[in-house]
Design an enzyme around this catalytic site. Structure first.
Site, PDB file in Angstrom:
ATOM      1  N   SER A 162      25.775   4.595 -44.511  1.00  0.00           N
ATOM      2  CA  SER A 162      26.454   3.893 -43.430  1.00  0.00           C
ATOM      3  C   SER A 162      26.832   2.493 -43.890  1.00  0.00           C
ATOM      4  CB  SER A 162      25.537   3.791 -42.216  1.00  0.00           C
ATOM      5  OG  SER A 162      25.974   2.737 -41.382  1.00  0.00           O
ATOM      6  N   ASP A 181      21.304  10.571 -37.809  1.00  0.00           N
ATOM      7  CA  ASP A 181      21.744   9.190 -38.026  1.00  0.00           C
ATOM      8  C   ASP A 181      20.790   8.202 -37.349  1.00  0.00           C
ATOM      9  OD1 ASP A 181      23.151   6.823 -38.366  1.00  0.00           O
ATOM     10  OD2 ASP A 181      24.855   7.405 -37.099  1.00  0.00           O
ATOM     11  N   MET A 228      21.437  11.518 -32.929  1.00  0.00           N
ATOM     12  CA  MET A 228      20.997  10.137 -33.176  1.00  0.00           C
ATOM     13  C   MET A 228      19.465  10.068 -33.197  1.00  0.00           C
ATOM     14  SD  MET A 228      23.768   8.391 -33.544  1.00  0.00           S
ATOM     15  CE  MET A 228      22.898   6.836 -33.798  1.00  0.00           C
TER      16      MET A 228
HETATM   17  C1  DX5 Z   1      23.645   3.073 -35.503  1.00  0.00           C
HETATM   18  C2  DX5 Z   1      24.607   3.681 -36.497  1.00  0.00           C
HETATM   19  C3  DX5 Z   1      23.974   4.138 -37.743  1.00  0.00           C
HETATM   20  C4  DX5 Z   1      23.229   3.070 -38.499  1.00  0.00           C
HETATM   21  C5  DX5 Z   1      22.442   3.671 -39.618  1.00  0.00           C
HETATM   22  O1  DX5 Z   1      24.265   2.901 -34.289  1.00  0.00           O
HETATM   23  O2  DX5 Z   1      25.246   4.793 -35.918  1.00  0.00           O
HETATM   24  O3  DX5 Z   1      24.944   4.786 -38.578  1.00  0.00           O
HETATM   25  O4  DX5 Z   1      24.070   2.104 -38.997  1.00  0.00           O
HETATM   26  O5  DX5 Z   1      21.800   2.627 -40.284  1.00  0.00           O
HETATM   27  P1  DX5 Z   1      20.242   2.696 -40.630  1.00  0.00           P
HETATM   28  O6  DX5 Z   1      20.090   3.816 -41.640  1.00  0.00           O
HETATM   29  O7  DX5 Z   1      19.942   1.368 -41.176  1.00  0.00           O
HETATM   30  O8  DX5 Z   1      19.515   3.010 -39.361  1.00  0.00           O
HETATM   31 ZN    ZN Z   2      26.477   6.075 -37.293  1.00  0.00          ZN
END
Ligand code: DX5
Ligand code: ZN
Length: 217
Positions: free
Chosen positions: A6, A173, A135
């Protein structure tokens, strides 16, 4: 396991170079988080940035829309070079029409569910989507803690996909790292998004390989 770093955790002043870096380090796709300051309390990038980044890699662009009206922006992100567009079931748009519109544009559609939304919410869409994104944090910010209690949801969706003999990827994610990748894999996910776990690692290529499932002897 495929890995989609990401960009939310990359050096924003060097986004093009950061994409080249993860491409060379073996990433499978690039995850781009789009936030509108309304669906989630944060603002990130829009179609102009996605378009500007497109020439830096041939890897698929996995665009995660955290916006209230995804249907209104499908054309812009398709034009910008998205390969996959995922949007939230909790958003306000007509969900069927949004999936249809993404398909019409030759882009692969995916639906996303927040932690409070049950697995069954995606079942009616499984025959029409390329991917389901579960999520494992509340959407909005990188660097949050992984919610292991979302794994039964991943398993339930995996079972439903198998039961109906469908071909749908499951993506996870939020907070995914070397510490929890084994349970993510075990639950039946196909793609892991990782921001902090990849961009803040000392050795980017090693971090990606570990998440992909390669283990040193
Ligand atoms: C959160 C995003 C994710 C996030 C993942 O709302 O959708 O894609 O950036 O980052 P990490 O791996 O740091 O949780
Ligand atoms: Zn994301």
């Amino acid at each position: 396991m495929k890995v989609a770093p990401s960009l939310l955790s990359c050096d924003f002043s060097q986004m093009g170079n950061e994409i080249v870096r993860i491409d060379q380090a073996g990433a499978d796709m690039v995850h781009l988080d789009v936030m509108d300051g309304h669906f989630v309390p944060n603002l990130t990038i829009g179609p102009a940035i996605v378009k500007a980044l497109r020439p830096y890699t041939k890897l698929p662009f996995d665009v995660h829309l955290m916006i209230t009206d995804p249907l209104d922006y499908i054309d812009s992100f398709a034009d910008a070079g998205a390969d996959i567009i995922t949007f939230h079931l909790e958003a306000d748009s007509d969900l069927d029409r949004t999936i249809e519109k993404i398909r019409e544009r030759g882009v692969k559609p995916g639906v996303v569910i927040k932690p409070a939304t049950p697995a069954e919410a995606v079942f009616p869409y499984l025959d029409r989507v390329y991917m389901v994104l579960v999520m494992t944090v509340e959407p909005g910010f990188g660097g949050q803690s992984f919610m292991a209690d979302m794994m039964p949801k991943v398993k339930a969706i995996r079972e439903e996909i198998s039961r109906r003999q469908l071909d749908v990827l499951i993506e996870v994610d939020g907070g995914v790292s070397a510490k929890n990748i084994d349970i993510v894999t075990e639950a039946g996910a196909d793609v892991s998004v990782s921001g902090t776990g990849v961009f803040k690692a000392d050795d980017t290529a090693a971090a990606i390989r570990y998440l992909q499932g390669f283990r040193a002897e």
